[in-house]
Write a protein that holds these residues in place. Structure first.
Motif, short mmCIF file in Angstrom:
data_model
loop_
_atom_site.label_atom_id
_atom_site.label_comp_id
_atom_site.label_asym_id
_atom_site.label_seq_id
_atom_site.Cartn_x
_atom_site.Cartn_y
_atom_site.Cartn_z
N PHE A 93 21.85 38.74 71.98
CA PHE A 93 21.91 38.20 70.62
C PHE A 93 22.20 39.31 69.61
CE2 PHE A 93 20.22 36.97 66.52
CZ PHE A 93 20.74 35.69 66.36
N ASP A 94 21.55 40.46 69.79
CA ASP A 94 21.79 41.59 68.88
C ASP A 94 23.26 42.00 68.89
OD1 ASP A 94 19.13 41.65 68.22
OD2 ASP A 94 18.62 43.28 69.59
N ALA A 95 23.83 42.10 70.10
CA ALA A 95 25.24 42.49 70.22
C ALA A 95 26.15 41.40 69.64
CB ALA A 95 25.59 42.75 71.68
N MET A 96 25.81 40.15 69.89
CA MET A 96 26.60 39.04 69.37
C MET A 96 26.59 39.03 67.84
SD MET A 96 26.38 34.99 70.39
CE MET A 96 24.89 34.56 69.44
N LEU A 97 25.43 39.32 67.26
CA LEU A 97 25.32 39.38 65.80
C LEU A 97 26.21 40.49 65.24
CD1 LEU A 97 24.02 38.55 63.12
CD2 LEU A 97 22.09 40.05 63.69
N ASP A 98 26.20 41.64 65.90
CA ASP A 98 27.05 42.75 65.44
C ASP A 98 28.54 42.38 65.56
OD1 ASP A 98 24.85 44.26 64.86
OD2 ASP A 98 24.90 45.44 66.71
N ALA A 99 28.90 41.66 66.63
CA ALA A 99 30.28 41.23 66.80
C ALA A 99 30.68 40.25 65.70
CB ALA A 99 30.48 40.60 68.18
N ALA A 100 29.77 39.34 65.37
CA ALA A 100 30.04 38.37 64.30
C ALA A 100 30.19 39.08 62.96
CB ALA A 100 28.93 37.33 64.24
N LYS A 101 29.36 40.10 62.71
CA LYS A 101 29.45 40.85 61.46
C LYS A 101 30.76 41.61 61.38
CE LYS A 101 24.51 41.58 60.53
NZ LYS A 101 23.43 42.59 60.47
N TYR A 102 31.21 42.16 62.50
CA TYR A 102 32.49 42.85 62.52
C TYR A 102 33.62 41.89 62.13
CZ TYR A 102 36.79 44.87 64.34
OH TYR A 102 38.07 45.32 64.45
N CYS A 103 33.60 40.70 62.73
CA CYS A 103 34.63 39.71 62.41
C CYS A 103 34.54 39.28 60.94
CB CYS A 103 34.51 38.50 63.33
SG CYS A 103 34.96 38.84 65.06
N GLN A 104 33.31 39.22 60.43
CA GLN A 104 33.13 38.89 59.02
C GLN A 104 33.77 39.95 58.12
OE1 GLN A 104 29.11 39.12 57.53
NE2 GLN A 104 29.45 37.46 56.05
N GLN A 105 33.60 41.21 58.48
CA GLN A 105 34.21 42.30 57.71
C GLN A 105 35.73 42.20 57.71
OE1 GLN A 105 32.67 45.84 59.51
NE2 GLN A 105 30.63 45.63 58.62
N ARG A 106 36.28 41.77 58.84
CA ARG A 106 37.72 41.66 58.98
C ARG A 106 38.30 40.42 58.31
NH1 ARG A 106 40.18 43.98 63.61
NH2 ARG A 106 42.00 42.82 62.85
N LEU A 107 37.54 39.31 58.38
CA LEU A 107 38.10 38.02 57.99
C LEU A 107 37.51 37.43 56.72
CD1 LEU A 107 38.00 36.40 61.55
CD2 LEU A 107 39.99 37.44 60.45
N GLY A 108 36.32 37.92 56.33
CA GLY A 108 35.60 37.28 55.23
C GLY A 108 34.74 36.14 55.77
N GLY A 109 34.28 35.26 54.90
CA GLY A 109 33.44 34.15 55.31
C GLY A 109 31.97 34.49 55.22
N ILE A 110 31.14 33.52 55.60
CA ILE A 110 29.68 33.70 55.58
C ILE A 110 29.11 33.39 56.95
CG2 ILE A 110 29.44 33.19 53.12
CD1 ILE A 110 28.58 30.34 53.93
N LEU A 111 28.00 34.03 57.28
CA LEU A 111 27.31 33.77 58.55
C LEU A 111 26.24 32.73 58.32
CD1 LEU A 111 26.91 37.39 59.98
CD2 LEU A 111 28.61 35.66 60.63
N VAL A 112 26.30 31.65 59.11
CA VAL A 112 25.31 30.58 59.01
C VAL A 112 24.75 30.29 60.41
CG1 VAL A 112 26.45 29.54 57.02
CG2 VAL A 112 27.04 28.74 59.31
N ASN A 113 23.63 29.55 60.42
CA ASN A 113 23.04 29.18 61.70
C ASN A 113 23.59 27.85 62.17
OD1 ASN A 113 21.71 27.17 60.26
ND2 ASN A 113 19.79 28.30 60.11
N ARG A 114 23.04 27.34 63.27
CA ARG A 114 23.55 26.10 63.84
C ARG A 114 23.36 24.91 62.90
NH1 ARG A 114 21.80 25.94 68.96
NH2 ARG A 114 22.55 23.82 69.13
N ASN A 115 22.46 25.03 61.94
CA ASN A 115 22.22 23.94 60.99
C ASN A 115 23.09 24.05 59.74
OD1 ASN A 115 20.15 22.81 62.62
ND2 ASN A 115 18.74 24.38 61.87
N GLY A 116 23.93 25.07 59.70
CA GLY A 116 24.84 25.21 58.56
C GLY A 116 24.22 25.89 57.35
N THR A 117 23.02 26.46 57.51
CA THR A 117 22.39 27.18 56.41
C THR A 117 22.51 28.68 56.63
OG1 THR A 117 20.22 27.07 57.49
CG2 THR A 117 20.77 25.30 55.95
#
Length: 366
Positions: A308-332
Motif C-alpha cells: 500500500f505504501d508503494a502504491m500510494l507513492d506511485a499514485a502520488k507520482y502520477c498525480q504530479q505528472r497528470l494533476g487531479g486529486i487522490l480520493v478513496n473508494r468512497n470518492g472522498t
C-alpha cells in the motif's frame, strides 16, 4: 451553500458508483470474444507495444516500486511436496468407497460425475491412488484409472457466499440425495459416507462465509481528474513509475518472482469505458481516462501494508505528472493515516484468525 453541499454529495455518490463498477470489472477480467480480446505471450505483448512506440517511458521513476521495500514471506521450502487433497477446514467432504475389494474405475466415475453434476453440484473430486496412499484430482490429466476411494469436496464458502444470512442444510442435503440416486446406476456396490454431519458443516459454512465477507476487501486509491487525463500522458506516467502493461489490458506491479501471494502486487484500471487500456486506442488518441484506480486484494496480497505504501507513492507520482486529486473508494478525499490504520487493523484481525495474507489458504479462499 446548500446547493454546493448537494452537488458535492452527488459527485461523491457518482464517483463511488463508478469506482465500485470498475473494481468489479478488475476482479473479472474475462471479456466476451466479441471484444477483440485474445491471449498473447509477454513477448507478443512487448512487440505489440514496441510497434506502437508505447514501450519506452519518457523518464525512469521505477525506484518508487523498489521490491526491497517489501517483506514477503519465503516460498515453500525446496523439495516440499505439493499435495492434492481436500481441505477439511474449508470443505464438506463426502467419501465414496467400494463395498468390497474392487477399486473404483475412473471410466465409471466419469459417468457418475457427468456435466450435469458439475453444473448443478459444484465440487471437486479427488481419488486415492491404490498402494500409494496419496490423493490426486480424479479427472486430471495423468491421473490413474483406478482408485481405492474417492472424496467429493464441497467448497462451503463458495456455495454459500451469496446466501448469507440464509445458510441452511438444504443445499448439502441435496448433494447427498443426488449422490444416492446416482449410485444406484454405478456398476459396483459402494458406500457413501459424509466425513462430518450436515449440521456441523452448516455451522462451519456460516463461519467461513462471515470470514470471507469480513476480509474480502480491496485496498483502493483513485487519482481522479477534474477533466479526463490525456491518454498518452497517463500511459507514459504509469510506464515511467515502473508498471508493466499486460494481463487483462491493465497495468501491474508484478509478483511473479517471489512464489508467494497473488501474481500482481497491485494493478491499475479506470472507471472510464471500457475499464482497461487498449494500446491502439491510446495511440490513436481515442481513450482519455477520467481516473486511474490503483488497487489490490488485501487477503491475497504478499505484503499488504508495504505494498500500500508503494502504491500510494506511485499514485502520488502520477498525480504530479497528470494533476487531479487522490480520493478513496468512497470518492472522498484520501486520508493517508486513516487508510493505513484501517489496513493495519484488517491485517491484524486476519492473522488473529490464523489467515496470513498471501498464504495458500488465503489464495484458496479469496
Amino acid at each position: 451553500m446548500m446547493t454546493y453541499i448537494l452537488t458535492s454529495l452527488l459527485f461523491a455518490a457518482l464517483l463511488t458508483y463508478l469506482i465500485f463498477r470498475a473494481v468489479s470489472i478488475s476482479r473479472n477480467k474475462q471479456r466476451p470474444a466479441t471484444d477483440g480480446y485474445f491471449i498473447s505471450s509477454q513477448t507478443q505483448s512487448n512487440e505489440r507495444l514496441a510497434s506502437l512506440g508505447l514501450d519506452v517511458p519518457s523518464e525512469n521513476a521505477a525506484h518508487i516500486l523498489d521490491k526491497t521495500r517489501l517483506s514477503v514471506p519465503d516460498e515453500k521450502a525446496p523439495g516440499e511436496e505439493m499435495k492434492f487433497e481436500p481441505d477439511p477446514e474449508t470443505a464438506w467432504i463426502i467419501e465414496l468407497a467400494p463395498a468390497g475389494d474392487a477399486p473404483l474405475r475412473k471410466e465409471y466415475l466419469r459417468n457418475m460425475f457427468d456435466a450435469k453434476w458439475h453444473t448443478e453440484f459444484e465440487s471437486e473430486i479427488y481419488g486415492l491412488i491404490p498402494g500409494d496412499n496419496r490423493w490426486t484430482f480424479a479427472f486430471a490429466g495423468g491421473a490413474p484409472d483406478l482408485f481405492s476411494k474417492i472424496r467429493i469436496a464441497v467448497d462451503l464458502k463458495e456455495i454459500y457466499k451469496d446466501d448469507e444470512p440464509e445458510i441452511d442444510s438444504r443445499k448439502l442435503e441435496g448433494y447427498l440425495t443426488e449422490l444416492e440416486s446416482r449410485m444406484k446406476s454405478y456398476p459396483v456396490a459402494a458406500r457413501l459416507q459424509p466425513m462430518e454431519p450436515v449440521a456441523d458443516a452448516v455451522v462451519k459454512a456460516r463461519k467461513l462465509v462471515q470470514r470471507y465477507h469480513g476480509f474480502n476487501i480491496d485496498a483502493i486509491i483513485v487519482l481522479h481528474g477534474e477533466r479526463p487525463f490525456n491518454g498518452m500522458a497517463a500511459w507514459d506516467a504509469l510506464l515511467s513509475v515502473g508498471l508493466s502493461w499486460g494481463d487483462g489490458d491493465l497495468f501491474h506491479w508484478s509478483n511473479y518472482d517471489s512464489g508467494y501471494g497473488h501474481d500482481q502486487h497491485f494493478s491499475v484500471w479506470t472507471s472510464t469505458a471500457p475499464g482497461y487500456f487498449l494500446p491502439e486506442e491510446i495511440k490513436a488518441g481515442n481513450m482519455h481516462p477520467g481516473d486511474l484506480i490503483f488497487g489490490f486484494s488485501v487477503p491475497r496480497s504478499a505484503d499488504p501494508e508495504h505494498i500500500f505504501d508503494a502504491m500510494l507513492d506511485a499514485a502520488k507520482y502520477c498525480q504530479q505528472r497528470l494533476g487531479g486529486i487522490l480520493v478513496n473508494r468512497n470518492g472522498t478525499m484520501l486520508q493517508e493515516r486513516q487508510e493505513k490504520d484501517e489496513l493495519h487493523e484488517l491485517v491484524r484481525e486476519m492473522k488473529e484468525e490464523g489467515l496470513m495474507p498471501g498464504s495458500d489458504g488465503a489464495l484458496r479462499t479469496f
